[in-house]
Design a protein around this motif. Structure first.
Motif, PDB file in Angstrom:
ATOM      1  N   VAL A   1       0.835  -1.204   0.000  1.00 40.58           N
ATOM      2  CA  VAL A   1       0.000   0.000   0.000  1.00 40.58           C
ATOM      3  C   VAL A   1       0.870   1.253   0.000  1.00 40.58           C
ATOM      4  O   VAL A   1       0.610   2.210  -0.743  1.00 40.58           O
ATOM      5  CB  VAL A   1      -0.951  -0.002   1.218  1.00 40.58           C
ATOM      6  CG1 VAL A   1      -1.681   1.338   1.330  1.00 40.58           C
ATOM      7  CG2 VAL A   1      -1.962  -1.136   1.099  1.00 40.58           C
ATOM      8  N   ALA A   2       1.915   1.262   0.829  1.00 40.85           N
ATOM      9  CA  ALA A   2       2.819   2.415   0.881  1.00 40.85           C
ATOM     10  C   ALA A   2       3.527   2.620  -0.456  1.00 40.85           C
ATOM     11  O   ALA A   2       3.662   3.753  -0.935  1.00 40.85           O
ATOM     12  CB  ALA A   2       3.843   2.219   2.005  1.00 40.85           C
ATOM     13  N   ALA A   3       3.987   1.522  -1.073  1.00 39.01           N
ATOM     14  CA  ALA A   3       4.679   1.625  -2.361  1.00 39.01           C
ATOM     15  C   ALA A   3       3.728   2.097  -3.454  1.00 39.01           C
ATOM     16  O   ALA A   3       4.093   2.915  -4.313  1.00 39.01           O
ATOM     17  CB  ALA A   3       5.281   0.271  -2.733  1.00 39.01           C
ATOM     18  N   GLY A   4       2.500   1.592  -3.440  1.00 33.61           N
ATOM     19  CA  GLY A   4       1.520   2.027  -4.426  1.00 33.61           C
ATOM     20  C   GLY A   4       1.198   3.507  -4.290  1.00 33.61           C
ATOM     21  O   GLY A   4       1.077   4.223  -5.288  1.00 33.61           O
ATOM     22  N   THR A   5       1.079   3.974  -3.050  1.00 35.61           N
ATOM     23  CA  THR A   5       0.810   5.392  -2.810  1.00 35.61           C
ATOM     24  C   THR A   5       1.952   6.258  -3.333  1.00 35.61           C
ATOM     25  O   THR A   5       1.732   7.350  -3.871  1.00 35.61           O
ATOM     26  CB  THR A   5       0.592   5.650  -1.311  1.00 35.61           C
ATOM     27  OG1 THR A   5      -0.415   4.753  -0.817  1.00 35.61           O
ATOM     28  CG2 THR A   5       0.137   7.076  -1.065  1.00 35.61           C
ATOM     29  N   LEU A   6       3.184   5.779  -3.184  1.00 37.05           N
ATOM     30  CA  LEU A   6       4.340   6.508  -3.712  1.00 37.05           C
ATOM     31  C   LEU A   6       4.246   6.647  -5.229  1.00 37.05           C
ATOM     32  O   LEU A   6       4.482   7.731  -5.784  1.00 37.05           O
ATOM     33  CB  LEU A   6       5.625   5.783  -3.326  1.00 37.05           C
ATOM     34  CG  LEU A   6       6.937   6.456  -3.743  1.00 37.05           C
ATOM     35  CD1 LEU A   6       7.112   7.789  -3.044  1.00 37.05           C
ATOM     36  CD2 LEU A   6       8.121   5.537  -3.435  1.00 37.05           C
ATOM     37  N   LEU A   7       3.885   5.567  -5.915  1.00 37.30           N
ATOM     38  CA  LEU A   7       3.706   5.622  -7.364  1.00 37.30           C
ATOM     39  C   LEU A   7       2.613   6.628  -7.740  1.00 37.30           C
ATOM     40  O   LEU A   7       2.748   7.397  -8.696  1.00 37.30           O
ATOM     41  CB  LEU A   7       3.354   4.241  -7.913  1.00 37.30           C
ATOM     42  CG  LEU A   7       4.430   3.156  -7.822  1.00 37.30           C
ATOM     43  CD1 LEU A   7       3.912   1.857  -8.424  1.00 37.30           C
ATOM     44  CD2 LEU A   7       5.709   3.590  -8.520  1.00 37.30           C
ATOM     45  N   TYR A   8       1.526   6.614  -6.976  1.00 37.60           N
ATOM     46  CA  TYR A   8       0.418   7.542  -7.233  1.00 37.60           C
ATOM     47  C   TYR A   8       0.886   8.995  -7.149  1.00 37.60           C
ATOM     48  O   TYR A   8       0.572   9.816  -8.021  1.00 37.60           O
ATOM     49  CB  TYR A   8      -0.712   7.297  -6.229  1.00 37.60           C
ATOM     50  CG  TYR A   8      -1.768   8.378  -6.245  1.00 37.60           C
ATOM     51  CD1 TYR A   8      -2.814   8.329  -7.168  1.00 37.60           C
ATOM     52  CD2 TYR A   8      -1.710   9.461  -5.368  1.00 37.60           C
ATOM     53  CE1 TYR A   8      -3.776   9.331  -7.193  1.00 37.60           C
ATOM     54  CE2 TYR A   8      -2.657  10.459  -5.392  1.00 37.60           C
ATOM     55  CZ  TYR A   8      -3.689  10.390  -6.313  1.00 37.60           C
ATOM     56  OH  TYR A   8      -4.631  11.384  -6.357  1.00 37.60           O
ATOM     57  N   CYS A   9       1.630   9.319  -6.104  1.00 37.58           N
ATOM     58  CA  CYS A   9       2.057  10.698  -5.898  1.00 37.58           C
ATOM     59  C   CYS A   9       3.020  11.165  -6.984  1.00 37.58           C
ATOM     60  O   CYS A   9       2.926  12.297  -7.462  1.00 37.58           O
ATOM     61  CB  CYS A   9       2.680  10.842  -4.515  1.00 37.58           C
ATOM     62  SG  CYS A   9       1.485  10.643  -3.170  1.00 37.58           S
ATOM     63  N   PHE A  10       3.939  10.294  -7.376  1.00 36.87           N
ATOM     64  CA  PHE A  10       4.846  10.664  -8.461  1.00 36.87           C
ATOM     65  C   PHE A  10       4.065  10.854  -9.767  1.00 36.87           C
ATOM     66  O   PHE A  10       4.332  11.778 -10.532  1.00 36.87           O
ATOM     67  CB  PHE A  10       5.942   9.608  -8.625  1.00 36.87           C
ATOM     68  CG  PHE A  10       7.150   9.866  -7.784  1.00 36.87           C
ATOM     69  CD1 PHE A  10       8.282  10.465  -8.323  1.00 36.87           C
ATOM     70  CD2 PHE A  10       7.153   9.547  -6.436  1.00 36.87           C
ATOM     71  CE1 PHE A  10       9.392  10.730  -7.541  1.00 36.87           C
ATOM     72  CE2 PHE A  10       8.259   9.796  -5.635  1.00 36.87           C
ATOM     73  CZ  PHE A  10       9.378  10.391  -6.185  1.00 36.87           C
ATOM     74  N   GLY A  11       3.101   9.978 -10.016  1.00 43.24           N
ATOM     75  CA  GLY A  11       2.286  10.117 -11.215  1.00 43.24           C
ATOM     76  C   GLY A  11       1.453  11.380 -11.199  1.00 43.24           C
ATOM     77  O   GLY A  11       1.294  12.057 -12.222  1.00 43.24           O
ATOM     78  N   ALA A  12       0.918  11.735 -10.017  1.00 45.31           N
ATOM     79  CA  ALA A  12       0.106  12.939  -9.900  1.00 45.31           C
ATOM     80  C   ALA A  12       0.930  14.191 -10.159  1.00 45.31           C
ATOM     81  O   ALA A  12       0.484  15.118 -10.843  1.00 45.31           O
ATOM     82  CB  ALA A  12      -0.533  12.995  -8.512  1.00 45.31           C
ATOM     83  N   VAL A  13       2.148  14.230  -9.623  1.00 49.59           N
ATOM     84  CA  VAL A  13       3.009  15.395  -9.849  1.00 49.59           C
ATOM     85  C   VAL A  13       3.404  15.481 -11.323  1.00 49.59           C
ATOM     86  O   VAL A  13       3.417  16.568 -11.919  1.00 49.59           O
ATOM     87  CB  VAL A  13       4.254  15.324  -8.942  1.00 49.59           C
ATOM     88  CG1 VAL A  13       5.256  16.415  -9.317  1.00 49.59           C
ATOM     89  CG2 VAL A  13       3.850  15.481  -7.477  1.00 49.59           C
TER      90      VAL A  13
END
Length: 295
Positions: free
Chosen positions: A159-171
């Protein structure tokens, strides 16, 4: 209560409740396959909703749009749905929501070169401490480790790793966000993400006629409907309105309310354990999120 305040309450409730159908649905169909069904259906509906704007994507924006879709939806939700299938829904929600402001700070620094202030650095440190505390309780045999899924620790890591991917994608999405309507961008990212999730599900999960049939059977189909209508369409629409009317700070306060709802629902509906150790870790992470979200 104002209309926007009511919509904010609905959004917090919906996003707090989405963890339950993920958990229930993933108990009957493979989790990545469940995510693929959700985002494929939501993507189609969003693009239909966009109408004539569905084609309003500049040619030069397509590579970044596809890349960010694979980060925000395919990579993120592959890990998030798999992780939630193995972790308690309350802790999964806390890890997801509370790390978004922190990861966004890091992504903004690495991609856009934005300066990280001393206050924001404190938020990153406090959030890391809270995350480590939560992980330590699972790795060392925390409250639910002896009675829950043996993969719970790795579920929270996912979950933590997926959230990291999400944030990089959002930026990374910010550069193309102004070149097309918001619904067009979200619709294509959701649709492309759903295609990517389908490919991953077919590659790594046992998908056959039985799993496809299960999508339209009880109790999976209500889970899919809620995730598509509530989690994707309603949640997205309300959040976009609140961003416009309230700004990112006030709209982002759902990060403190939705996890509390997820914890309460997990305890009440699934009998998930939540004790003092989990509470300390959660408070540390919420404190970090509060610092990161502060103007």
């Amino acid at each position: 209560m104002s209309r926007n305040a009511l919509l904010f309450a609905v959004m917090c409730l919906v996003w707090g409740l989405t963890w339950l159908p993920v958990k229930v649905g993933a108990a009957h169909v493979p989790p990545v396959f469940l995510a693929a069904a959700r985002f494929s259906l939501a993507g189609v509906l969003m693009l239909l909703w966009a109408g004539r704007d569905v084609l309003a994507v500049p040619r030069q924006a397509w590579p970044r749009l596809i890349g960010t879709a694979l980060l925000v939806n395919t990579g993120n939700y592959t890990l998030l749905f798999w992780g939630t299938a193995h972790a308690t829904t309350g802790l999964a929600a806390i890890v997801n929501f509370a790390t978004i402001p922190i990861y966004t700070l890091l992504a903004s620094r690495m991609i856009e070169g934005n300066r990280i202030t001393g206050r924001q650095l404190a938020a990153i440190g406090l959030g890391t401490l809270g995350l480590g505390f939560l992980f330590a309780t699972r790795a060392l045999g925390g409250l639910s480790a002896s009675q829950g899924d043996p993969l719970e620790f790795w579920g929270l890591v996912a979950v933590a790793a997926g959230t990291l991917l999400y944030c990089f994608g959002a930026v990374l999405s910010r550069r193309i966000a102004g070149t097309m309507p918001t619904l067009t961008l979200a619709g294509w990212q959701t649709m492309i993400g759903g295609i990517g999730l389908t490919v991953i599900a077919l590659l790594v999960e046992p998908i056959g006629l039985q799993q496809v049939q299960a999508l339209v059977q009880w109790p999976v189909w209500p889970c899919v409907v809620f995730l598509v209508i509530g989690g994707s369409l309603m949640g997205f629409t309300i959040y976009m309105r609140l961003l416009r009317d309230w700004g990112a700070f006030r709209a982002g306060l759902y990060a403190f309310i939705s996890p509390a709802i997820a914890v309460a629902v997990g305890v009440a509906a699934l009998n998930e354990p939540f004790g003092w150790a989990e509470g300390i870790g959660a408070l540390l992470m919420f404190g970090a999120a509060a610092i990161a979200l502060r103007r």
